[in-house]
Design a protein around this motif. Structure first.
Motif, PDB file in Angstrom:
ATOM      1  N   GLY A   1       0.798  -1.220   0.000  1.00  0.00           N
ATOM      2  CA  GLY A   1       0.000   0.000   0.000  1.00  0.00           C
ATOM      3  C   GLY A   1       0.825   1.262   0.000  1.00  0.00           C
TER       4      GLY A   1
ATOM      5  N   ALA B   1      -2.186  -2.199  -8.391  1.00  0.00           N
ATOM      6  CA  ALA B   1      -1.530  -1.755  -7.156  1.00  0.00           C
ATOM      7  C   ALA B   1      -1.054  -0.310  -7.294  1.00  0.00           C
ATOM      8  CB  ALA B   1      -0.365  -2.681  -6.813  1.00  0.00           C
TER       9      ALA B   1
ATOM     10  N   ALA C   1      -3.853   2.459  -6.999  1.00  0.00           N
ATOM     11  CA  ALA C   1      -4.232   2.833  -5.634  1.00  0.00           C
ATOM     12  C   ALA C   1      -3.274   3.883  -5.073  1.00  0.00           C
ATOM     13  CB  ALA C   1      -4.249   1.592  -4.747  1.00  0.00           C
ATOM     14  N   VAL C   2      -1.987   3.740  -5.344  1.00  0.00           N
ATOM     15  CA  VAL C   2      -1.003   4.698  -4.842  1.00  0.00           C
ATOM     16  C   VAL C   2      -1.116   6.026  -5.600  1.00  0.00           C
ATOM     17  CG1 VAL C   2       1.458   5.160  -4.515  1.00  0.00           C
ATOM     18  CG2 VAL C   2       0.540   2.871  -4.046  1.00  0.00           C
TER      19      VAL C   2
END
Length: 177
Positions: A39, A64, A67-68
């Protein structure tokens, strides 16, 4: 200024580019795999400039990385990515634009960099099974040639270009360019 390099890597391509970028930044600038972090880093706001690296998946950043990207509110963001296609192609440009659009509040990256990289052989086989031979992603001479060309990247020239991208980004962020 404080710099942070974050990246997601499926085959190691983006990791190599991230490490080349980090090598051009001030000593001690962290270079972190978001897959290992699971995360967004807790201390993300303390950095002036965040370099966010992703691998292109279906015309945008991998899940992934998405999301960042949505959490980067730092003064400066620089995006870099790897893909199996030609980094100067229309597909590459659209992929970077799609990734940049994920930044919050209409934020625009200070700079971007795309690098060709080898495609996971398992993914190639999956595509060959899923798509007919006449498809862009099916088993055909053009696909075979594209995958062969990509298999040698990122190479030394690509990594040198990534380091130059980092230096240029620093100059932009520090108002020296």
């Amino acid at each position: 200024m404080k710099y942070l390099v974050l990246y997601s890597s499926r085959t190691g391509n983006t990791r190599k580019v991230a490490e080349a970028i980090a090598s051009a930044l001030p000593a001690g600038s962290p270079c972190l795999d978001i897959g290992i972090l699971a995360g967004v880093p807790q201390d993300l706001p303390r950095y002036d400039c965040v370099f966010m690296g992703f691998w292109v998946d279906k015309g945008t950043a991998d899940a992934a990385s998405q999301a960042v990207l949505r959490e980067i509110r730092n003064p400066y963001a620089a995006l870099f990515g790897t893909l199996g296609a030609d980094p100067k192609s229309e597909h590459a440009a659209k992929s970077m634009a799609n990734a940049a659009a994920l930044l919050p509040d209409g934020k625009v990256p200070v700079s971007t960099f795309l690098c060709q990289g080898k495609v996971d052989p398992k993914l190639i086989e999956e595509m060959y099974k899923r798509f007919p031979p006449e498809s862009l992603h099916g088993r055909n001479a053009a696909s075979e040639a594209r995958h062969k060309a990509a298999s040698t990247h990122p190479d030394a020239e690509d990594l040198a270009a990534a380091a130059a991208f980092a230096r240029k980004t620093m100059a932009l962020a520090e108002g020296k360019e």
